[in-house]
Design a protein around this motif. Structure first.
Motif, PDB file in Angstrom:
ATOM      1  N   GLU A 341     -93.167  -8.407  98.310  1.00 40.56           N
ATOM      2  CA  GLU A 341     -93.186  -7.002  97.961  1.00 40.56           C
ATOM      3  C   GLU A 341     -92.049  -6.295  98.682  1.00 40.56           C
ATOM      4  O   GLU A 341     -91.344  -6.870  99.480  1.00 40.56           O
ATOM      5  CB  GLU A 341     -94.542  -6.391  98.357  1.00 40.56           C
ATOM      6  N   GLY A 342     -91.903  -5.000  98.381  1.00 36.35           N
ATOM      7  CA  GLY A 342     -90.918  -4.220  99.100  1.00 36.35           C
ATOM      8  C   GLY A 342     -89.602  -4.098  98.379  1.00 36.35           C
ATOM      9  O   GLY A 342     -89.558  -3.921  97.166  1.00 36.35           O
ATOM     10  N   SER A 343     -88.509  -4.231  99.118  1.00 35.50           N
ATOM     11  CA  SER A 343     -87.184  -3.881  98.607  1.00 35.50           C
ATOM     12  C   SER A 343     -86.337  -5.093  98.245  1.00 35.50           C
ATOM     13  O   SER A 343     -85.107  -5.016  98.273  1.00 35.50           O
ATOM     14  CB  SER A 343     -86.454  -3.045  99.661  1.00 35.50           C
ATOM     15  N   ALA A 344     -86.939  -6.222  97.899  1.00 29.56           N
ATOM     16  CA  ALA A 344     -86.165  -7.435  97.609  1.00 29.56           C
ATOM     17  C   ALA A 344     -85.174  -7.220  96.464  1.00 29.56           C
ATOM     18  O   ALA A 344     -84.033  -7.689  96.522  1.00 29.56           O
ATOM     19  CB  ALA A 344     -87.110  -8.589  97.280  1.00 29.56           C
ATOM     20  N   TYR A 345     -85.591  -6.512  95.431  1.00 36.36           N
ATOM     21  CA  TYR A 345     -84.715  -6.259  94.281  1.00 36.36           C
ATOM     22  C   TYR A 345     -83.500  -5.441  94.697  1.00 36.36           C
ATOM     23  O   TYR A 345     -82.346  -5.787  94.377  1.00 36.36           O
ATOM     24  CB  TYR A 345     -85.506  -5.544  93.191  1.00 36.36           C
ATOM     25  N   GLU A 346     -83.726  -4.343  95.420  1.00 36.84           N
ATOM     26  CA  GLU A 346     -82.628  -3.485  95.844  1.00 36.84           C
ATOM     27  C   GLU A 346     -81.689  -4.206  96.816  1.00 36.84           C
ATOM     28  O   GLU A 346     -80.461  -4.049  96.746  1.00 36.84           O
ATOM     29  CB  GLU A 346     -83.176  -2.211  96.485  1.00 36.84           C
ATOM     30  N   GLU A 347     -82.255  -5.009  97.712  1.00 36.18           N
ATOM     31  CA  GLU A 347     -81.432  -5.786  98.636  1.00 36.18           C
ATOM     32  C   GLU A 347     -80.570  -6.787  97.867  1.00 36.18           C
ATOM     33  O   GLU A 347     -79.393  -7.002  98.194  1.00 36.18           O
ATOM     34  CB  GLU A 347     -82.320  -6.524  99.634  1.00 36.18           C
ATOM     35  N   CYS A 348     -81.167  -7.399  96.872  1.00 36.10           N
ATOM     36  CA  CYS A 348     -80.452  -8.380  96.061  1.00 36.10           C
ATOM     37  C   CYS A 348     -79.251  -7.742  95.368  1.00 36.10           C
ATOM     38  O   CYS A 348     -78.144  -8.287  95.383  1.00 36.10           O
ATOM     39  CB  CYS A 348     -81.403  -8.993  95.034  1.00 36.10           C
ATOM     40  N   LEU A 349     -79.447  -6.576  94.770  1.00 27.52           N
ATOM     41  CA  LEU A 349     -78.372  -5.928  94.020  1.00 27.52           C
ATOM     42  C   LEU A 349     -77.180  -5.595  94.908  1.00 27.52           C
ATOM     43  O   LEU A 349     -76.028  -5.817  94.526  1.00 27.52           O
ATOM     44  CB  LEU A 349     -78.895  -4.655  93.351  1.00 27.52           C
ATOM     45  N   ILE A 350     -77.438  -5.040  96.080  1.00 28.36           N
ATOM     46  CA  ILE A 350     -76.342  -4.606  96.936  1.00 28.36           C
ATOM     47  C   ILE A 350     -75.577  -5.794  97.520  1.00 28.36           C
ATOM     48  O   ILE A 350     -74.417  -5.660  97.938  1.00 28.36           O
ATOM     49  CB  ILE A 350     -76.855  -3.666  98.042  1.00 28.36           C
TER      50      ILE A 350
END
Length: 491
Positions: A341-350
């Motif tokens: 859960e959390g910010s894995a998607y946003e971390e991945c994009l950046i």
């Protein structure tokens, strides 16, 4: 230019086999699928859960609408939130498409003609006096009442758009009306009538007591056209429900020039980048150990409908790529009890980067004034990085730096391109995906002449240049990305 090297010739000829087999986006996706399957990739579906399917070290692909495809390899050291090496291209090219109701007659019914509509911004005058045929997909009745899709490619010159003799119209610039003067001729009505009288096999398509919301397929289109499609699909005419057909030039793509330094072909924009991205990904995963030390995901996305703005379900402006990235970004680690859960998607994009790969303009020797004086790309001198101050291309300096490092490792030359200030500038899928994802993006592509003509010209050696560059990108991105510091915090 010196003679084409054996290595470059091999890549160029393999590309010819790809483009000759791919007259439509549907065929381009099928060609890519067959190459991926041969390389050990497994097909998955968007509609299924990937939790127990997609594994570290695996190679996968999926399609949408049969005209867009995404393929990827998952590093064995992948963790949720890690970055991805993304590469995007497109499968479509400007073309003439058969209208939903295409049955037309010319000259008081003596000519059989086919109604077509223009797709994209083609150089339509180049479609005159060419040996044309049709290809696409047909929706047909299958077993158990299912409706299935069949690829269609008629390998015969059944259509032609003739020019008007110069003696009848001595216009200095060739001009024509796209609605009234761009209809191809399919034959003579008397010949079709004689054939029908001798062998009428279309009645079964029309003679039915079953209610049909639309007119029968042989009422909307000329029966000989529908019969050809049915024969190619291996079904009866009555089993054809609908179809999407595109006209294409039957003249095969080939090598040309004094030293085979050119490729003469339709659809270089953008099947050359589609081919090179598929081959670059496959080569980067060629060995069983290729993903052992990989902490990221290597992914290509080939979209339909770039030539008409990408705002469709299978276009680059859809949710296709973001949805796939989101699902992959939160893949649970092996042995984990639940999805992260959390910010894995946003971390991945950046942490990710997108190479938006679309063909570029080579300098034209007959129109040198159309090009900016210091940015004049040449064929066979490597891929072109495209830059525009008004963000028609998404390239920026950090992206150029990383691309240079990748090219240095691959020993592939690069070129730079900007348009003149007094010239309009095209665009690509780069800006829209860059805005949607927030990922660092570079626009690039191989240089070519006659873009959007039915017959374009590219460089034979540039096929190998792009494949090698893309392979290097996939192999080295995870190691290079942390070294290009942007938005960092000083310690």
């Amino acid at each position: 230019m010196s003679a084409l090297s054996q290595s470059s010739r091999k890549y160029a000829l393999d590309f010819l086999s790809f483009v000759n087999a791919s007259p439509t986006p549907f065929h381009a996706v099928e060609s890519a699928k067959q190459r991926l399957l041969k390389a050990g990739f497994s097909e998955i579906r968007e509609r299924d859960s990937w939790t127990n399917t997609v594994k570290k070290g695996g190679r996968y692909f999926l399609t949408r609408n049969g005209s867009s495809i995404i393929a990827f390899g998952v590093g064995k050291k992948w963790q949720p939130g890690n970055g991805m090496a993304l590469l995007g291209a497109h499968t479509d090219s400007p073309a003439l498409r058969i209208k939903p109701v295409s049955k037309k007659f010319g000259e008081n019914g003596s000519y059989i003609q086919v109604g077509v509509e223009t797709y994209g911004g083609g150089l339509w005058h180049t479609w005159f006096d060419r040996d044309l045929s049709i290809a696409g997909r047909a929706m047909v009745k299958g077993e158990n009442g299912n409706i299935i899709s069949k690829l269609i490619k008629i390998d015969a010159p059944i259509l032609r758009i003739p020019t008007l003799a110069i003696h009848l119209d001595r216009q200095e610039n060739f001009a024509f009306n796209k609605e009234t003067q761009l209809f191809p001729i399919a034959g003579l009505a008397t010949a079709a009538l004689n054939k029908k009288d001798g062998n009428d096999n279309t009645a079964s398509a029309d003679a039915s007591d079953e209610f049909s919301p639309l007119a029968a397929i042989t009422e909307r289109h000329h029966a000989p056209i529908v019969e050809r499609i049915a024969k190619e699909a291996g079904v009866n005419v009555k089993d054809i429900i609908d179809f999407e057909m595109i006209l294409y030039d039957t003249h095969q793509s080939c090598l040309g020039g004094m030293n085979d330094e050119f490729i003469y072909s339709g659809r270089l924009d953008n099947l050359m980048m589609s081919y090179c991205s598929v081959e670059g990904l496959i080569e980067s995963l060629a060995h069983s150990t290729s993903l052992d030390e990989e902490s990221g995901i290597r992914l290509i996305s080939l979209f339909d409908h770039e030539e008409i703005g990408s705002q469709t379900a299978q276009g680059a402006d859809s949710n296709l790529l973001p949805a796939v990235i989101r699902r992959l970004s939160i893949l649970p680690c092996e042995g984990a009890a639940k999805v992260p859960e959390g910010s894995a998607y946003e971390e991945c994009l950046i942490k990710s980067m997108l190479w938006s790969c679309d063909q570029a303009h080579a300098v034209h020797p007959n129109y040198p004034a159309k090009y900016e004086s210091s940015h004049r790309p040449e064929m066979n001198k490597g891929p072109v990085i495209k830059i525009n101050a008004n963000a028609r291309y998404a390239t920026n300096s950090p992206g150029i730096v990383l691309t240079q490092e990748v090219a240095k490792l691959a020993e592939v030359p690069l070129q730079l391109f900007v348009v003149r200030n007094d010239s309009s500038c095209g665009s690509t899928i780069g800006p829209m995906l860059s805005a949607a994802l927030g990922a660092r993006t570079v626009d690039m592509g191989n240089p070519q002449l006659s873009m959007h003509s039915i017959r374009e010209t590219g460089g034979s050696a540039d096929v190998e240049h792009a494949v090698k560059l893309f392979r290097s990108y996939f192999e080295h991105y995870s190691a290079l990305e942390p070294k290009i510091l942007v938005d960092h915090i000083d310690s």
